[in-house]
Write an enzyme that holds these catalytic residues in place. Structure first.
Site, short mmCIF file in Angstrom:
data_model
loop_
_atom_site.label_atom_id
_atom_site.label_comp_id
_atom_site.label_asym_id
_atom_site.label_seq_id
_atom_site.Cartn_x
_atom_site.Cartn_y
_atom_site.Cartn_z
N ASP A 10 10.08 -5.64 7.79
CA ASP A 10 8.62 -5.56 7.87
C ASP A 10 8.25 -5.04 9.25
O ASP A 10 8.65 -5.60 10.27
CB ASP A 10 8.01 -6.94 7.63
CG ASP A 10 6.49 -6.90 7.50
OD1 ASP A 10 5.95 -7.67 6.70
OD2 ASP A 10 5.84 -6.11 8.22
N ASP B 154 4.60 -0.97 4.62
CA ASP B 154 5.48 -1.18 5.78
C ASP B 154 6.57 -2.22 5.55
O ASP B 154 7.16 -2.69 6.51
CB ASP B 154 4.64 -1.55 7.01
CG ASP B 154 4.27 -3.03 7.04
OD1 ASP B 154 4.05 -3.60 5.95
OD2 ASP B 154 4.20 -3.60 8.13
N GLU B 155 6.83 -2.59 4.31
CA GLU B 155 7.88 -3.60 4.12
C GLU B 155 8.66 -3.38 2.83
O GLU B 155 8.13 -2.85 1.85
CB GLU B 155 7.30 -5.03 4.15
CG GLU B 155 6.39 -5.33 3.01
CD GLU B 155 5.82 -6.75 3.07
OE1 GLU B 155 6.60 -7.71 3.07
OE2 GLU B 155 4.59 -6.86 3.08
P1 TTP Z 1 1.35 -6.44 7.38
O1 TTP Z 1 2.82 -6.15 7.39
O2 TTP Z 1 0.85 -7.64 6.65
O3 TTP Z 1 0.81 -6.57 8.87
P2 TTP Z 1 1.23 -5.79 10.18
O4 TTP Z 1 2.38 -4.89 9.95
O5 TTP Z 1 0.02 -5.14 10.72
O6 TTP Z 1 1.62 -6.96 11.16
P3 TTP Z 1 2.91 -7.90 11.13
O7 TTP Z 1 3.73 -7.49 9.95
O8 TTP Z 1 3.60 -7.65 12.44
O9 TTP Z 1 2.37 -9.28 11.01
O10 TTP Z 1 0.58 -5.19 6.81
C1 TTP Z 1 1.00 -3.86 7.03
C2 TTP Z 1 -0.19 -2.95 7.21
O11 TTP Z 1 -1.03 -3.03 6.06
C3 TTP Z 1 -1.06 -3.32 8.38
O12 TTP Z 1 -0.62 -2.71 9.59
C4 TTP Z 1 -2.40 -2.84 7.95
C5 TTP Z 1 -2.39 -2.93 6.45
N1 TTP Z 1 -3.15 -4.15 6.03
C6 TTP Z 1 -4.49 -3.99 5.69
O13 TTP Z 1 -5.01 -2.88 5.68
N2 TTP Z 1 -5.20 -5.11 5.34
C7 TTP Z 1 -4.65 -6.37 5.34
O14 TTP Z 1 -5.34 -7.36 5.04
C8 TTP Z 1 -3.27 -6.50 5.69
C9 TTP Z 1 -2.63 -7.86 5.72
C10 TTP Z 1 -2.57 -5.37 6.03
MG MG Z 2 4.09 -5.56 8.94
#
Ligand code: TTP
Ligand code: MG
Length: 386
Positions: A9, A103-104
């Site tokens: 992730d 992203d995961e």
């Molecule tokens: P996440 O992997 O949940 O968040 P992140 O990568 O920003 O942070 P981390 O993993 O380090 O906690 O989500 C990936 C991307 O998806 C995030 O950069 C932006 C988008 N996203 C949204 O647009 N709305 C949301 O509510 C979430 C959770 C994510």
């Molecule tokens: Mg992330």
């Protein structure tokens, strides 16, 4: 069979891409999301999270909490491009990649022992390659199943690398809140709290029959399994994008077969490039054609062997085009590749010279953009037209 699963992730993904592309944002609180009065936060850099900014929070709240933040509308195509690069790297580490979001992903690396001395070293290499190729940081969890791997990747974010072994699952899980179990939302959490179950350890100890009376037999059994770190779900590569395609509506209807073929070649090159970027090969090629009167045809053909090469995509699309027999008055053409297989799979028919050529073309495209190289017939006969 004992499996080894990675969950990867990216850290603060959208914000990290912004900080990469704008060095002046690095080390600063960056907030990406809807900037209109009713907008919400998509994500925030870890600097901004220190001020209490979180995903899905109203943008107004974020502005109040972090008045010095850099607020950005976001540039989805750029994030999608970064995502494609990351997934192309994933596909080099496992043929079984299950994307969960932009992203995961889960990677089943069972049997990949030959690639590295240990799963941890493999995960370190993956993190290093992502950093080197995209200048972005990933957190990785390693575990015998999906549930534990996802939990592990989150434990030491950002830049985390956590392994949970089968034998340590019970005690790693015990202190965590029940909310960490898949399927436990606000309502189930309340029901569990009413039974005095607040941590995963409490659920491990709980009587399943008692649990079943509160939340139903199936849910109770599922929670008991998860709380003990058991999860049999397979990594399902099919959940990724089902197709990759490109279509174009022309400014002026195409009036000759030659023109149409030129456009088909350009489309085939775009689709091939995107397939290669995603690390997949398509077994089925679809052609879409719309006439000036809006009648629309689609045809598809399944190949003997999956491909991510431009020529077979073009040839297949061209054959279908000729079979349709529409020679003029063409308003739209589109080519789509579907029915994917991971392209990293070794193939008996692999053509190494071609692989090298495409590797070189793709490296140039990556550096200079999609339009840098096209094959000869694409050079416009009449340069003013371009
Ligand atoms: P996440 O992997 O949940 O968040 P992140 O990568 O920003 O942070 P981390 O993993 O380090 O906690 O989500 C990936 C991307 O998806 C995030 O950069 C932006 C988008 N996203 C949204 O647009 N709305 C949301 O509510 C979430 C959770 C994510
Ligand atoms: Mg992330």
């Amino acid at each position: 069979m004992e499996r080894t699963i990675l969950h990867v992730d990216m850290d603060a993904f959208f914000a990290a891409v912004e900080q990469r592309d704008h060095p002046e944002y690095r080390g600063k609180p960056v907030i990406v999301g809807g900037l209109s009065p009713r907008g919400v936060v998509s994500t925030a850099s870890y600097e901004a999270r220190k001020s209490g900014v979180r995903s899905a929070m109203p943008m107004e709240t974020a502005r109040r909490r972090c008045p010095d933040g850099i607020f950005l509308q976001g540039d989805y195509p750029r994030y999608a491009a970064a995502s494609a690069e990351i997934f192309a790297i994933f596909s080099r580490y496992s043929p079984l990649v299950e994307p969960l979001s932009i992203d995961e992903a889960f990677l089943d690396i069972t049997g990949m022992e030959l690639l590295a001395p240990s799963p941890r070293i493999l995960a370190q290499r993956l993190k290093a390659e992502i950093l080197e190729k995209t200048q972005l940081v990933a957190s990785v969890g390693i575990a015998p199943n999906k549930f534990l791997a996802k939990l592990a990747s989150d434990l030491e974010k950002p830049d985390g690398l956590v392994e949970i072994r089968a034998e340590e699952a019970l005690c790693r899980l015990a202190p965590l809140p029940v909310r960490r179990l898949w399927g436990v939302g606000e309502r189930t959490e309340e029901k569990l709290a009413a039974l005095g179950l607040n941590t995963i350890g409490d659920v491990q100890q709980a009587d399943e029959k008692k649990l079943a009376r509160a939340i139903g037999a199936r849910a109770a059994h599922g929670l008991k399994e998860l709380s003990c770190g058991r999860d049999e779900r397979r990594v399902q590569p099919d959940r990724e994008a089902k197709s990759i395609g490109k279509e174009l509506t022309f400014e002026h209807d195409l009036e000759s077969v030659e023109e149409a073929e030129r456009e088909l070649l350009a489309l085939a090159e775009k689709v091939g490039w995107r397939l290669r970027l995603a690390g997949v090969a398509a077994r089925t090629i679809q052609l879409k054609l719309r006439r000036a009167d809006f009648t629309t045809f689609t045809r598809s053909r399944t190949l003997f062997e999956a491909t991510a090469h431009d020529e077979p995509i073009f040839q297949t699309a061209r054959e279908m085009f000729h079979e349709l027999g529409v020679r003029r008055g063409i308003r739209l053409l589109g080519i789509t590749g579907e029915n994917f297989e991971p392209s990293a799979m070794p193939s008996l028919f692999r053509d190494e010279k071609k692989e090298r050529l495409y590797g070189a073309i793709d490296a140039l495209k990556k550096r200079f953009g999609e339009n840098i190289i096209t094959k000869a017939p694409l050079v416009p006969k009449n340069p003013e037209k371009e």
